[in-house]
Design an enzyme around this catalytic site. Structure first.
Site, PDB file in Angstrom:
ATOM      1  N   TYR A  83       0.835  -1.206   0.000  1.00  0.00           N
ATOM      2  CA  TYR A  83       0.000   0.000   0.000  1.00  0.00           C
ATOM      3  C   TYR A  83       0.871   1.259   0.000  1.00  0.00           C
ATOM      4  O   TYR A  83       0.631   2.209  -0.750  1.00  0.00           O
ATOM      5  CB  TYR A  83      -0.903   0.016   1.228  1.00  0.00           C
ATOM      6  CG  TYR A  83      -2.119  -0.880   1.147  1.00  0.00           C
ATOM      7  CD1 TYR A  83      -3.042  -0.733   0.121  1.00  0.00           C
ATOM      8  CD2 TYR A  83      -2.360  -1.848   2.114  1.00  0.00           C
ATOM      9  CE1 TYR A  83      -4.170  -1.537   0.059  1.00  0.00           C
ATOM     10  CE2 TYR A  83      -3.482  -2.666   2.065  1.00  0.00           C
ATOM     11  CZ  TYR A  83      -4.379  -2.502   1.026  1.00  0.00           C
ATOM     12  OH  TYR A  83      -5.493  -3.302   0.965  1.00  0.00           O
ATOM     13  N   LYS A 132      -1.091   9.806 -10.398  1.00  0.00           N
ATOM     14  CA  LYS A 132      -2.324   9.027 -10.562  1.00  0.00           C
ATOM     15  C   LYS A 132      -3.447   9.604  -9.702  1.00  0.00           C
ATOM     16  O   LYS A 132      -4.580   9.794 -10.199  1.00  0.00           O
ATOM     17  CB  LYS A 132      -2.069   7.571 -10.180  1.00  0.00           C
ATOM     18  CG  LYS A 132      -3.317   6.707 -10.227  1.00  0.00           C
ATOM     19  CD  LYS A 132      -3.051   5.296  -9.729  1.00  0.00           C
ATOM     20  CE  LYS A 132      -2.890   5.266  -8.225  1.00  0.00           C
ATOM     21  NZ  LYS A 132      -2.797   3.879  -7.704  1.00  0.00           N
ATOM     22  N   TYR A 133      -3.145   9.909  -8.460  1.00  0.00           N
ATOM     23  CA  TYR A 133      -4.191  10.404  -7.569  1.00  0.00           C
ATOM     24  C   TYR A 133      -4.619  11.823  -7.935  1.00  0.00           C
ATOM     25  O   TYR A 133      -5.779  12.199  -7.737  1.00  0.00           O
ATOM     26  CB  TYR A 133      -3.726  10.326  -6.119  1.00  0.00           C
ATOM     27  CG  TYR A 133      -3.640   8.899  -5.629  1.00  0.00           C
ATOM     28  CD1 TYR A 133      -4.792   8.156  -5.420  1.00  0.00           C
ATOM     29  CD2 TYR A 133      -2.413   8.289  -5.407  1.00  0.00           C
ATOM     30  CE1 TYR A 133      -4.730   6.838  -4.981  1.00  0.00           C
ATOM     31  CE2 TYR A 133      -2.336   6.982  -4.972  1.00  0.00           C
ATOM     32  CZ  TYR A 133      -3.495   6.252  -4.763  1.00  0.00           C
ATOM     33  OH  TYR A 133      -3.426   4.950  -4.338  1.00  0.00           O
ATOM     34  N   GLU A 178     -14.016  -1.751   1.953  1.00  0.00           N
ATOM     35  CA  GLU A 178     -12.718  -2.441   1.959  1.00  0.00           C
ATOM     36  C   GLU A 178     -12.841  -3.772   2.686  1.00  0.00           C
ATOM     37  O   GLU A 178     -13.403  -3.844   3.781  1.00  0.00           O
ATOM     38  CB  GLU A 178     -11.650  -1.561   2.634  1.00  0.00           C
ATOM     39  CG  GLU A 178     -10.301  -2.206   2.787  1.00  0.00           C
ATOM     40  CD  GLU A 178      -9.724  -2.691   1.475  1.00  0.00           C
ATOM     41  OE1 GLU A 178      -9.266  -3.855   1.432  1.00  0.00           O
ATOM     42  OE2 GLU A 178      -9.746  -1.926   0.487  1.00  0.00           O
ATOM     43  N   ASP A 203     -16.349  -7.519   1.287  1.00  0.00           N
ATOM     44  CA  ASP A 203     -15.853  -7.798  -0.054  1.00  0.00           C
ATOM     45  C   ASP A 203     -16.879  -7.271  -1.049  1.00  0.00           C
ATOM     46  O   ASP A 203     -18.065  -7.645  -0.975  1.00  0.00           O
ATOM     47  CB  ASP A 203     -15.644  -9.305  -0.229  1.00  0.00           C
ATOM     48  CG  ASP A 203     -14.920  -9.650  -1.518  1.00  0.00           C
ATOM     49  OD1 ASP A 203     -15.109  -8.938  -2.527  1.00  0.00           O
ATOM     50  OD2 ASP A 203     -14.157 -10.630  -1.529  1.00  0.00           O
ATOM     51  N   MET A 204     -16.459  -6.416  -1.966  1.00  0.00           N
ATOM     52  CA  MET A 204     -17.426  -5.796  -2.887  1.00  0.00           C
ATOM     53  C   MET A 204     -18.131  -6.821  -3.753  1.00  0.00           C
ATOM     54  O   MET A 204     -19.243  -6.577  -4.227  1.00  0.00           O
ATOM     55  CB  MET A 204     -16.730  -4.742  -3.756  1.00  0.00           C
ATOM     56  CG  MET A 204     -15.809  -5.287  -4.819  1.00  0.00           C
ATOM     57  SD  MET A 204     -15.092  -3.967  -5.815  1.00  0.00           S
ATOM     58  CE  MET A 204     -13.934  -3.260  -4.638  1.00  0.00           C
ATOM     59  N   GLU A 259      -9.901   1.854  -7.960  1.00  0.00           N
ATOM     60  CA  GLU A 259      -8.579   1.763  -8.599  1.00  0.00           C
ATOM     61  C   GLU A 259      -8.190   0.291  -8.698  1.00  0.00           C
ATOM     62  O   GLU A 259      -7.114  -0.122  -8.268  1.00  0.00           O
ATOM     63  CB  GLU A 259      -7.539   2.572  -7.828  1.00  0.00           C
ATOM     64  CG  GLU A 259      -7.481   2.331  -6.337  1.00  0.00           C
ATOM     65  CD  GLU A 259      -6.368   3.126  -5.672  1.00  0.00           C
ATOM     66  OE1 GLU A 259      -5.328   3.360  -6.324  1.00  0.00           O
ATOM     67  OE2 GLU A 259      -6.536   3.499  -4.503  1.00  0.00           O
ATOM     68  N   GLU A 263      -7.099  -7.460 -12.624  1.00  0.00           N
ATOM     69  CA  GLU A 263      -7.400  -7.499 -11.196  1.00  0.00           C
ATOM     70  C   GLU A 263      -8.908  -7.593 -10.967  1.00  0.00           C
ATOM     71  O   GLU A 263      -9.424  -7.207  -9.929  1.00  0.00           O
ATOM     72  CB  GLU A 263      -6.811  -6.275 -10.487  1.00  0.00           C
ATOM     73  CG  GLU A 263      -5.296  -6.306 -10.417  1.00  0.00           C
ATOM     74  CD  GLU A 263      -4.695  -5.180  -9.590  1.00  0.00           C
ATOM     75  OE1 GLU A 263      -5.467  -4.412  -8.975  1.00  0.00           O
ATOM     76  OE2 GLU A 263      -3.469  -5.050  -9.578  1.00  0.00           O
TER      77      GLU A 263
END
Length: 846
Positions: A363, A372-373, A431, A458-459, A475, A484
């Site tokens: 992380y 990127k952010y 998350e 978990d999504m 992301e 991913e």
């Protein structure tokens, strides 16, 4: 980051200049100059050659007269004595001996058809390697083959030497074959020669190449090919220099760039026993009286160039918005450390955040990519602005899907504050990693005023349909865009938690692929597992794209349309074709992606100035979706996108500047795949989805084709002619090459800090006599000016020339076929296996 590049020299007279310095150094009375790191010297001298010749002739004489006893039937070449050595052993322990690169005997005839001669050659090389190992010399340079039609003989001796335990013991000895970098008669002739030898030697990791740099400009496709090969030395002759207005020696701009490219690649190359590059200067004594500063001026100039290239600093984030908020001294130090971590070369298995919990270190590394952010924040800000303008609701729900430690949550809060709508926005951090949720709780209490709702779920399993979101930010993009499981994960959010006007960031992402040559990739994958068919993240490993274009594969969009849902949207099968202009060896397929975050905000991992071939159905539709014209006039998207419309079938892309979150994904081939000039490559790649096994995996294979023109001649004759033209063995003899054009002094660089290194040339600038790459190689080994057979460097053994191919007779029936029409025939020339069938080596679990 400093490149691992060193400077070496070869003195004009090893017996005089070098030996006197060595003698003084051994006595402790002289210190070697500090402007070079290595001395290139022969391991043995002419006395050892005479000793070997006498021993060999004595054995031949006794063998011919039947005077050899039973225990003397095997030839045994004596090892060198002290008087036979150019590099004497050092006996004074308090004095650190200088570093050397050894030259193996160049008078040997490794291609001889006489087995006894080749046995003698092997023993001489082995004796020199034994001594080099004893005195700590780890890099040895071999002379090139003399007869290019006898590479099998030459390579057999080298392969036998490479597989001796002396070579691969720790640390391994590195054998480097010296060749010209480029010949204008056939741009890839010397690469062909090197490739044939290393293939015959089984791609041995201790075999490398030393390249003689030419005065003429090297074509980009040749330079790019060598940049991904294991080059251990660049041989630079004084003849490729010119004098500037101050009479100092300088290099042309294109050769300055060549050195700096090797310097950069070597600094980022895969760690191995050949990761150290040495630039070796030679022939400095030839023109030292014509230049200012003498021989040392050459060394000073090369050191100046390398120092200039070594002045690489950590990319600054001073102007990024993240630094304005949290760029403390501690964080600056962390950024510097992470910069080096991110730029260290390696092969890595792809991350699986959907099935594995990422570590705190992972992380922290990826959170350093402020570019990127910043772009994600821009996209969030524009999306919120549009939602507020079009929504009648007094509040908006923003979901950060896969929040990690909270960097995207922080950017959503900043965007809301910028728009002054933070009180109208509800932010949810979703998350599954329980450890990462601890960070979210801490930041929520310390920095976000408990504004954020944290959901530990978990999504893929989150189905609380009472929560509907206006904006979903994720992301989940991998190095290939979809590796991913972003499509599958976001579909769950879309199915259970979206509204009719929900905006997803990113809105779409597209995958691309191209065939590459990367010897270091092939070497490393073999070290990991010879049967490995897994995909890898290739981080700062040199590679060369062999095709003229990079091809688009597929695109995923969010929300997913009803049409796509009815057509199995997660399964993709594509057959895409490439044009390969120059012959080479394919070691894998490299994957990139671009993403449309929101409207005109794009990110790209494609290399700079990439020409991309679009899919047929995206030529016009894709342009309409992006609200740009499909006319042939170039149209540039915003700079962040790095996209330039070239025409109806192609686009030009560049990498998003200073973004380093993603490295390319590579699909390796189990066996190297050779292609000839003007080959058409057909690549099959599929993304597979299994409901039963709850897994996703990729499969891939490669086929190659050539087109033959058949006119009155028979198919057999045309095929034979094509096969003969595709042979990997060069027909050019080193002494019979075509000399290059004279260098153009106008092309010299005008850059340089010191006056001595200014590249402005006067009209009367001194240009040394032009020498070809082969002459440079010959000069290194002290060989004659040609390999034309007039001079036998060892001794005449009376061997007849054999092994030459007989000329084929023409078919008597050709005259009867002259009136036939021309026909183009597409002929398959090769096919690889289908890799990773059923995800047996690599799969992603849902």
């Amino acid at each position: 980051m400093e490149s691992n590049v060193f400077v070496g020299v070869k003195f004009g007279s090893a017996a005089n200049a070098a030996s006197s310095e060595l003698t003084g150094h051994m006595k402790g009375s002289t210190k070697l100059p500090n402007n070079y790191d290595y001395i290139l010297m022969p391991v043995t001298n002419g006395r050892y050659k005479d000793t070997v010749r006498a021993s060999f002739q004595k054995f031949k004489y006794r063998q011919g007269n039947g005077a050899i006893l039973m225990d003397e039937t095997i030839l045994k070449i004596p090892e060198p004595e002290l008087q036979d050595l150019c590099i004497p052993p050092f006996t004074v322990p308090e004095n650190e001996p200088p570093s050397y690169i050894g030259l193996l005997s160049s008078w040997l005839e490794l291609e001889s058809h006489d087995n006894l001669v080749r046995e003698m050659c092997y023993q001489v090389l082995l004796n020199e390697c034994k001594y080099a190992r004893f005195v700590g010399i780890n890099k040895l340079i071999l002379a090139p083959p003399r007869e290019l039609s006898e590479l099998q003989m030459y390579s057999q001796v080298i392969a036998r030497l490479l597989n001796h335990e002396l070579i691969y013991s720790t640390p391994p000895l590195l054998l480097s074959i010296s060749l010209p970098l480029y010949e204008d008669s056939d741009s890839l002739a010397t690469w062909d020669l090197w490739h044939t030898i290393r293939k015959l030697c089984g791609y041995h990791p201790s075999l490398s190449i030393s390249l003689a740099v030419p005065r003429t400009k090297t074509p980009s496709h040749v330079l790019n090919r060598w940049l991904c090969e294991p080059v251990s030395c660049l041989l630079i002759s004084s003849s490729i220099f010119a004098t500037n207005q101050y009479a100092y020696p300088v290099l042309h701009k294109f050769n300055q760039n060549l050195i700096m490219k090797f310097q950069k690649i070597n600094g980022n190359s895969l760690p191995s026993n050949n990761s150290e590059l040495c630039i070796i200067l030679h022939g400095m004594e030839k023109y030292s009286n014509r230049i200012k500063g003498g021989e040392s001026a050459y060394l000073e100039y090369i050191n100046y160039l390398l120092k200039k290239g070594d002045n690489l600093s950590v990319p600054g984030d001073k102007n990024s918005r993240s630094s304005q908020h949290d760029n403390t001294l501690f964080q600056q130090q962390q950024q510097r450390q992470h910069y080096f971590d991110l730029h260290s070369p390696r092969l890595m298995p792809p991350l699986k955040p959907h099935s594995e919990s990422l570590t705190n270190y992972v992380y922290s590394v990826f959170e350093q990519d402020s570019i990127k952010y910043d772009m994600y924040q821009d996209a969030i800000q524009k999306a919120l602005h549009d939602l507020i303008a079009s929504s009648r609701s007094q509040s908006l729900v923003v979901l950060i899907a896969g929040a990690g430690r909270g960097p995207m949550v922080e950017r959503a809060i900043r965007a809301s504050k910028y728009l002054k709508v933070l009180d109208k926005v509800k932010i949810i951090a979703l998350e599954k990693n329980k450890q990462a949720c601890l960070y979210l709780q801490k930041r929520n209490f310390d920095s976000w005023n408990n504004k954020v709702q944290i959901i530990k779920e978990d999504m893929r399993l989150w189905k609380d349909e009472s929560i509907k979101v206006d904006l979903c930010v994720s992301e989940l993009l991998g190095s290939f865009g979809c590796n991913e499981l972003s499509p599958e994960c976001l579909y769950t959010v879309e199915r259970y938690h979206s509204k009719t006007n929900t905006i997803f960031i990113p809105q779409s992402y597209t995958s691309y692929i191209a065939p590459i040559a990367s010897y270091l990739l092939h070497q490393k994958v073999n070290e990991l597992n010879k049967d490995n068919e897994s995909v890898w993240i290739m981080h700062n490993v040199p590679y060369c794209i062999l095709s003229s274009k990079i091809n688009e594969l597929w695109t995923f969009e969010h929300p997913i349309s009803e049409f796509e849902l009815s057509a199995a949207p997660f399964i993709k099968n594509v057959v895409t074709e490439f044009k390969v202009k120059y012959r080479g060896e394919i070691h894998g397929l490299i994957g990139f992606f671009t993403a449309k975050l929101y409207n005109d905000i794009h990110i790209s991992t494609l290399p700079d100035e990439s020409i991309v071939k679009l899919l047929p159905d995206s030529d016009v539709q894709g342009l309409k979706k992006l609200n740009v014209s499909s006319s042939p006039d170039p149209f540039m998207y915003p700079s962040e996108a790095g996209v330039n419309v070239v025409g109806g079938k192609y686009k030009k892309f560049s990498h998003t500047p200073n973004m380093h979150s993603w490295s390319p994904l590579v699909f390796p081939l189990k066996e190297p795949f050779s292609v000839t000039d003007d080959t058409e490559l057909s690549v099959f790649i599929s993304r597979n989805y299994s409901v039963q096994n709850r897994s996703v995996w990729y499969e891939w294979s490669v086929e190659s084709f050539v087109y033959l023109l058949l006119s009155g001649a028979s198919t057999r004759r045309a095929t034979n002619q094509k096969a003969a033209s595709q042979t990997t063995t060069s027909s050019h003899k080193p002494g019979l090459h075509r000399s290059g054009h004279q260098a153009n002094p106008i092309g010299l660089s005008s850059e340089g800090d010191g006056a001595a290194f200014s590249n402005t040339l006067p009209e009367n600038a001194f240009l040394p006599v032009h020498e070809s790459g082969w002459q440079s190689v010959n000069d290194i080994h002290g060989l004659s000016n040609g390999f034309d057979g007039e001079e036998r460097p060892l001794f005449d053994l009376g061997a007849d020339d054999i092994g030459k191919l007989d000329e084929e007779e023409e078919d008597e029936d050709d005259e009867d076929e002259e009136d036939e029409e021309d026909v183009h025939v597409r002929v398959k020339t090769g096919a690889s296996a289908l890799h990773n069938v059923n995800g047996q080596s690599f799969s992603l679990q849902l």
